[in-house]
Structure formats: structure tokens, C-alpha cells
Motif scaffolding. Structure first.
Motif, PDB file in Angstrom:
ATOM      1  N   THR A 228      46.169  29.070  31.208  1.00  0.00           N
ATOM      2  CA  THR A 228      45.157  29.908  31.867  1.00  0.00           C
ATOM      3  C   THR A 228      44.638  30.967  30.907  1.00  0.00           C
ATOM      4  OG1 THR A 228      46.208  29.587  34.024  1.00  0.00           O
ATOM      5  CG2 THR A 228      44.736  31.484  33.791  1.00  0.00           C
ATOM      6  N   PHE A 229      45.564  31.588  30.184  1.00  0.00           N
ATOM      7  CA  PHE A 229      45.189  32.638  29.241  1.00  0.00           C
ATOM      8  C   PHE A 229      44.404  32.085  28.055  1.00  0.00           C
ATOM      9  CE2 PHE A 229      46.385  35.265  25.512  1.00  0.00           C
ATOM     10  CZ  PHE A 229      45.749  36.432  25.889  1.00  0.00           C
ATOM     11  N   ALA A 230      44.707  30.850  27.661  1.00  0.00           N
ATOM     12  CA  ALA A 230      44.077  30.262  26.474  1.00  0.00           C
ATOM     13  C   ALA A 230      42.562  30.178  26.602  1.00  0.00           C
ATOM     14  CB  ALA A 230      44.660  28.876  26.208  1.00  0.00           C
ATOM     15  N   THR A 231      42.060  30.032  27.812  1.00  0.00           N
ATOM     16  CA  THR A 231      40.607  29.950  27.984  1.00  0.00           C
ATOM     17  C   THR A 231      39.926  31.246  27.553  1.00  0.00           C
ATOM     18  OG1 THR A 231      40.790  30.687  30.291  1.00  0.00           O
ATOM     19  CG2 THR A 231      40.842  28.318  29.876  1.00  0.00           C
ATOM     20  N   TYR A 232      40.665  32.349  27.613  1.00  0.00           N
ATOM     21  CA  TYR A 232      40.104  33.631  27.176  1.00  0.00           C
ATOM     22  C   TYR A 232      40.168  33.756  25.658  1.00  0.00           C
ATOM     23  CZ  TYR A 232      40.124  35.192  32.040  1.00  0.00           C
ATOM     24  OH  TYR A 232      39.884  35.312  33.381  1.00  0.00           O
ATOM     25  N   TRP A 233      41.311  33.391  25.063  1.00  0.00           N
ATOM     26  CA  TRP A 233      41.393  33.590  23.616  1.00  0.00           C
ATOM     27  C   TRP A 233      40.436  32.647  22.887  1.00  0.00           C
ATOM     28  CZ3 TRP A 233      46.601  30.942  24.025  1.00  0.00           C
ATOM     29  CH2 TRP A 233      46.684  29.797  23.244  1.00  0.00           C
ATOM     30  N   GLY A 234      40.065  31.547  23.519  1.00  0.00           N
ATOM     31  CA  GLY A 234      39.068  30.675  22.914  1.00  0.00           C
ATOM     32  C   GLY A 234      37.696  31.321  22.825  1.00  0.00           C
ATOM     33  N   GLN A 235      37.481  32.385  23.604  1.00  0.00           N
ATOM     34  CA  GLN A 235      36.203  33.107  23.568  1.00  0.00           C
ATOM     35  C   GLN A 235      36.215  34.262  22.571  1.00  0.00           C
ATOM     36  OE1 GLN A 235      34.734  34.059  27.645  1.00  0.00           O
ATOM     37  NE2 GLN A 235      36.455  32.821  28.364  1.00  0.00           N
ATOM     38  N   MET A 236      37.361  34.499  21.945  1.00  0.00           N
ATOM     39  CA  MET A 236      37.478  35.607  20.990  1.00  0.00           C
ATOM     40  C   MET A 236      37.048  35.108  19.612  1.00  0.00           C
ATOM     41  SD  MET A 236      41.141  37.132  22.332  1.00  0.00           S
ATOM     42  CE  MET A 236      41.406  37.430  24.094  1.00  0.00           C
ATOM     43  N   SER A 237      35.760  35.050  19.402  1.00  0.00           N
ATOM     44  CA  SER A 237      35.213  34.408  18.204  1.00  0.00           C
ATOM     45  C   SER A 237      35.542  35.156  16.918  1.00  0.00           C
ATOM     46  CB  SER A 237      33.696  34.265  18.341  1.00  0.00           C
ATOM     47  OG  SER A 237      33.092  35.535  18.522  1.00  0.00           O
ATOM     48  N   ASN A 238      35.886  36.436  17.017  1.00  0.00           N
ATOM     49  CA  ASN A 238      36.199  37.227  15.820  1.00  0.00           C
ATOM     50  C   ASN A 238      37.688  37.510  15.672  1.00  0.00           C
ATOM     51  OD1 ASN A 238      33.507  37.721  14.695  1.00  0.00           O
ATOM     52  ND2 ASN A 238      33.139  38.808  16.611  1.00  0.00           N
ATOM     53  N   LEU A 239      38.509  36.773  16.414  1.00  0.00           N
ATOM     54  CA  LEU A 239      39.953  36.980  16.350  1.00  0.00           C
ATOM     55  C   LEU A 239      40.477  36.612  14.963  1.00  0.00           C
ATOM     56  CD1 LEU A 239      42.314  37.808  18.251  1.00  0.00           C
ATOM     57  CD2 LEU A 239      42.756  35.363  18.549  1.00  0.00           C
ATOM     58  N   ARG A 240      41.182  37.563  14.331  1.00  0.00           N
ATOM     59  CA  ARG A 240      41.719  37.343  12.988  1.00  0.00           C
ATOM     60  C   ARG A 240      43.240  37.212  12.987  1.00  0.00           C
ATOM     61  NH1 ARG A 240      38.523  38.053   8.751  1.00  0.00           N
ATOM     62  NH2 ARG A 240      40.298  38.613   7.429  1.00  0.00           N
ATOM     63  N   LYS A 241      43.894  37.840  13.959  1.00  0.00           N
ATOM     64  CA  LYS A 241      45.355  37.776  14.020  1.00  0.00           C
ATOM     65  C   LYS A 241      45.785  37.375  15.425  1.00  0.00           C
ATOM     66  CE  LYS A 241      49.521  40.630  14.093  1.00  0.00           C
ATOM     67  NZ  LYS A 241      50.065  42.009  14.061  1.00  0.00           N
ATOM     68  N   LEU A 242      46.679  36.375  15.500  1.00  0.00           N
ATOM     69  CA  LEU A 242      47.210  35.918  16.783  1.00  0.00           C
ATOM     70  C   LEU A 242      48.726  35.877  16.684  1.00  0.00           C
ATOM     71  CD1 LEU A 242      46.801  34.746  19.620  1.00  0.00           C
ATOM     72  CD2 LEU A 242      46.581  32.482  18.576  1.00  0.00           C
ATOM     73  N   PHE A 243      49.388  36.613  17.574  1.00  0.00           N
ATOM     74  CA  PHE A 243      50.853  36.677  17.597  1.00  0.00           C
ATOM     75  C   PHE A 243      51.335  36.219  18.966  1.00  0.00           C
ATOM     76  CE2 PHE A 243      54.911  38.536  18.526  1.00  0.00           C
ATOM     77  CZ  PHE A 243      55.599  38.582  17.334  1.00  0.00           C
ATOM     78  N   PHE A 244      52.201  35.199  18.974  1.00  0.00           N
ATOM     79  CA  PHE A 244      52.783  34.705  20.217  1.00  0.00           C
ATOM     80  C   PHE A 244      54.297  34.794  20.144  1.00  0.00           C
ATOM     81  CE2 PHE A 244      48.889  32.304  21.420  1.00  0.00           C
ATOM     82  CZ  PHE A 244      48.810  32.779  22.712  1.00  0.00           C
TER      83      PHE A 244
END
Length: 485
Positions: A228-244
Motif C-alpha cells: 500500500t505504501f509503495a504506491t506513494y514512494w513510486g510518486q517520489m520522483s526526486n527520491l535519492r535515499k531510501l531506508f527500509f
């Protein structure tokens, strides 16, 4: 802006004295804003802020002659009263038909950044009249011909550490909700811990997702929640760092359901046009799909951190084939067990990134003597390394000696972490102090013969008594159980 401690040590400047004098009469201070020289706005604002003159702050926000107001740089932590005063000033301004002629505010910055703005205009910069400072002052001045634009941008960095919103977050979101269309809420760094997904969705719907550059998710989520959350991070076109960190798969999900959820999640990585740093900590949902994710990325990674994760054979064997890992600067595999894997993929990975790699962390990876021997030739080519971590692996004295000899070209190393040699322990696995110090002295001599070491630490295995490591060359070592009092 001086703190109370500073005031006791150094006398106030003429500028500060003038500001205090003006603020003694709030009505006079407010009336003076219309004709106040622009260069006096920041120091007067700082003085009013530090002394809690909220009414003056409201009026100063309405007359602010710069495009940006870096309010957050004046606060160690959010001060709700002062933030509310600034926002009240904006509300009062919106209710006016005629706005002050010099008002140019376009961005209210609530982040703890842009301290240089205040230092420059407060006169705290030593060479306040130097060409560099004067140029900076000119760049922050608003052109008289440039008017404010709507919506007003409010910049924040958001960190949620509890399951409920704190007073600052609740107030800010309520204020933004009441002014839809007039406020653009922008968050560059977003960190979430333990928040329920329904709350997260409400937060993300308020934000300009294109503005988010760093996303840190530390939630014990089910795979379905992550999808569910992934649909939002797919819209973050300028995301440079992702920590899970710590996403788990429900035992009740069928294999078909898991596969569908994984397809939904991994497909979002193809939309990340700017991702450069990927951190996976205690994440098991990507087992068997890691290389698929890496191949979907649009840009080469600078950082790949896979810590405390379970890698499958296909993950490990295909890792070296990803074209997005050829420019790695930081590679961290801490806690990911590699004992049963072939060293060949790591050899290829290091070979491809040898020209750029600055950090290599293989701590607690279960690396064996033979595996380490296999990577030494290519490791010696990584001459840009600054941090090298091998502690937590069972390595013999002879192989450690060989490792140190292969670091002769690593003249930029500023931190090195190695395990104490296996020969430092007795048959029961307890440390033998005399032998440990003797062996490490020998290793340091080897190191000094090939280059000049800076910060070199040797770690023992966890102590049987206290559970901590003894760290040689670290005065404040966590374990000192067997050292003489």
C-alpha cells in the motif's frame, strides 16, 4: 543570535543594543518596520525571537523583505508558540487587501538549516564586509520588481517516532488543512517509525511527494502494508535515499498472494529516477528479488547497504551483474551471512567499483579464511577506501597479516576495523590477554611497514561475562573484564 551564556561573557554589539531598545516599545517597533532598512530585519527578528516578542514577530513576517524565512534555523527543537506566531502573521497578511510594499516571502523554512542566513545578516561573520559575504547578502535580497507567489511553500523535515502525532505535527497539519490551495507543504527528509498506515496515508496526501529526497521507514509492517505504501514512494520522483528496516511477511499469506504483493512493490522501483542510496536493514521480503530491484533502478547507486539480511544464492550470484553497482562509493553488507557463498561475485563487485569505493563494511558476515584470501588481490586495488571493516569474522593470524599487506595502497584509510586473530583465544573460546596483545603488536608492525596507519581497531568476540567486545586501541572499550584493575 547570542545565548544567555554568551551575553554573560561578551558585551552586546551596538546593533543588538539598538534592537533591544526598539523592542522595549513594541508599538514603536511595529510602526518602524515600514521604514526599517532591509539589513536590520534579520538581526531585529532574531532579537524578537530570542526574547519571545510574538506580536512583533507577527508583524515582521507580514513585512518580510526576503523570499525565504529560515525560521527553523533559530530553534534547536520546534517552539510551537513562535511557529504559531509566524503562521498567525501569515494569516493576518492573507486577510489584508493591500500587502506591505516590501513583502517578498515565498518560502517559510521550518527546517534546522540555513543558519548562514542569520549569521551573515547578524554581523556574526568575522569579515562581514568581505566580497563573499556581500555577494551572499545580495543574493538573498528580493528584487523590488518580484512579488510573492502563491501558494506559499512551507518546508519541513518530518520525523515520526510514536504511533500518535505530537503537538507540533498536529498543529502544522491542521493549519495546512485549513488553507488548502494556499499552502504547499514540502518535506525533504521523511522518517517514520511505528506509525499505522492510515496515519501515514493522511500525512503523504498533504505533502508534495516530488519534494521528498530522503525516506526512512522503520516500521514492523506486513508485506500487504508495504505494498500500500509503495504506491506513494513510486510518486517520489526526486527520491535519492531510501531506508527500509524490518518489514515481515505474514505467515498467513499464500504464495500467490506474496508474489502479487512483491510484483506491486518491486514495480515501484522502476519509477525512481533519482535514487542513489539504498539501505535495507533486517528486510527479508526481497530475498530472491534483490537483483530484479537493482536492475529496475534508473541511476547507478552510490550507496548499497544490506545489513542483517538473508540473501539467497541467486541474489548473491547475480549481484555482480547489476550495471547500477559499478560506481559504488559505499558498500555495507554488515550482518548478512556470506559463509556458504562463493567469493567470486564479491570479487567482481569490488573490481567494478574499485575506482570509486570509499567504504567497505563486511562486519559479522561470517567470512572465512579462504573467502578473504580470494578477495585480497582485488581488494588491494581499492585505493580510494577510507573506511574498512572486517571485524566480527573468524580470521587467522596468517590471513590477517596477508590482509594488512594488501592494504599498502590504501593511504586514504582513516578507520580500519579488524577481528582479533583466532589464535588469541584458548580452547574454550576465552580471550588470552597476553597472546592477544602480542599478536596485535605484530600486526601493527606489519601495518607500519607498508604505510602510516591512522585509526586501527581490533575487536574480540563478545565477552562471556558482559557480552561486549574488547576493542584494542580504544580507551573506552565496552569490555574490560579481564584487564587488570
Amino acid at each position: 543570535m547570542q545565548t544567555p551564556e554568551d551575553e554573560q561573557q561578551t558585551p552586546p554589539t551596538l546593533q543588538e543594543l539598538a534592537g533591544r531598545s526598539l523592542l522595549k516599545d513594541k508599538s514603536r517597533a511595529i510602526l518602524a518596520l515600514e521604514d526599517l532598512p532591509i539589513q536590520l530585519f534579520p538581526p531585529l527578528f532574531m532579537e524578537a525571537f530570542s526574547r519571545g516578542h510574538t506580536e512583533v514577530l507577527k508583524k515582521m513576517v507580514q513585512a518580510w523583505p526576503f523570499t525565504r524565512l529560515p525560521l527553523g534555523a533559530l530553534m534547536k527543537k520546534p517552539q510551537l508558540e513562535m511557529i504559531q506566531a509566524a503562521l498567525d502573521g501569515l494569516d493576518m497578511l492573507a486577510a489584508q487587501q493591500d500587502r506591505p510594499r516590501r513583502w517578498k516571502l515565498q518560502v517559510l523554512d521550518l527546517r534546522k538549516v540555513h543558519g548562514n542566513f542569520w549569521r551573515t545578516w547578524s554581523g556574526a561573520v568575522v569579515d562581514a564586509c568581505s566580497p563573499g559575504v556581500m555577494k551572499e547578502r545580495q543574493t538573498v535580497k528580493a528584487s523590488p520588481d518580484t512579488g510573492p507567489t502563491l501558494p506559499l511553500k512551507v518546508l519541513v523535515n518530518l520525523r515520526f517516532q510514536q504511533r500518535i502525532l505530537n503537538a507540533f505535527h498536529s498543529f502544522l497539519f491542521r493549519w495546512v488543512d485549513e488553507r488548502k490551495g494556499l499552502i504547499q507543504l514540502c518535506c525533504k527528509k521523511l522518517q517514520m517509525c511505528s506509525l499505522p498506515i492510515c496515519t501515514i496515508e493522511k500525512i503523504l496526501e498533504r505533502l508534495d511527494l516530488d519534494f521528498i529526497q530522503q525516506l526512512d521507514v522503520q516500521c514492523f509492517w506486513r508485506l500487504s502494508t508495504l505494498a500500500t505504501f509503495a504506491t506513494y514512494w513510486g510518486q517520489m520522483s526526486n527520491l535519492r535515499k531510501l531506508f527500509f528496516s524490518h518489514v515481515y511477511v505474514s505467515a498467513y499469506a499464500s504464495q500467490e498472494e506474496r508474489d502479487q504483493l512483491m510484483d506491486d512493490i518491486t514495480s515501484q522501483f522502476s519509477k525512481m529516477d533519482s535514487l542513489r542510496r539504498l539501505y535495507l536493514d533486517g528486510v527479508f521480503f526481497l530475498e530472491g528479488r534483490l537483483c530484479q530491484v537493482l536492475r529496475l533502478l534508473k541511476t547507478p547507486l552510490e550507496t548499497l547497504s544490506i545489513t542483517d539480511c538473508q540473501l539467497s544464492d541467486p541474489d548473491w550470484n547475480d549481484l555482480s551483474g547489476s550495471p547500477n553497482l559499478d560506481q559504488l562509493i559505499h558498500l555495507m553488507l554488515w550482518g548478512s551471512k556470506l559463509t556458504s557463498f562463493s567469493p567470486e561475485p564479491l570479487v567482481i563487485l569490488l573490481e567494478n567499483a574499485a575506482a570509486t569505493l570509499e567504504t567497505l563494511n563486511l562486519q559479522d558476515c561470517g567470512i572465512t579464511n579462504s573467502q578473504l584470501q580470494a578477495i585480497l588481490p582485488v581488494l588491494s586495488c581499492c585505493s580510494q577506501l577510507r573506511v574498512l571493516s572486517f571485524n566480527g569474522n573468524d580470521i587467522s593470524m596468517s590471513v590477517l597479516s596477508n590482509l594488512l599487506l594488501h592494504t599498502s595502497r590504501m593511504t586514504r584509510l582513516s578507520l580500519e576495523k579488524y577481528p582479533a586473530p583466532l589464535e588469541s583465544y584458548d580452547a574454550q573460546g576465552a580471550i588470552h590477554p597476553g597472546r592477544l596483545f602480542q599478536l596485535i603488536d605484530e600486526l601493527m608492525e606489519i601495518l607500519r611497514d607498508v604505510r602510516e596507519p591512522k585509526n586501527v581497531l581490533f575487536y574480540t568476540k563478545p565477552c562471556h561475562k558482559c557480552g561486549n567486545w574488547f576493542i584494542y586501541n580504544l580507551p573506552s572499550s565496552p569490555c574490560r573484564c579481564w584487564l587488570p584493575a
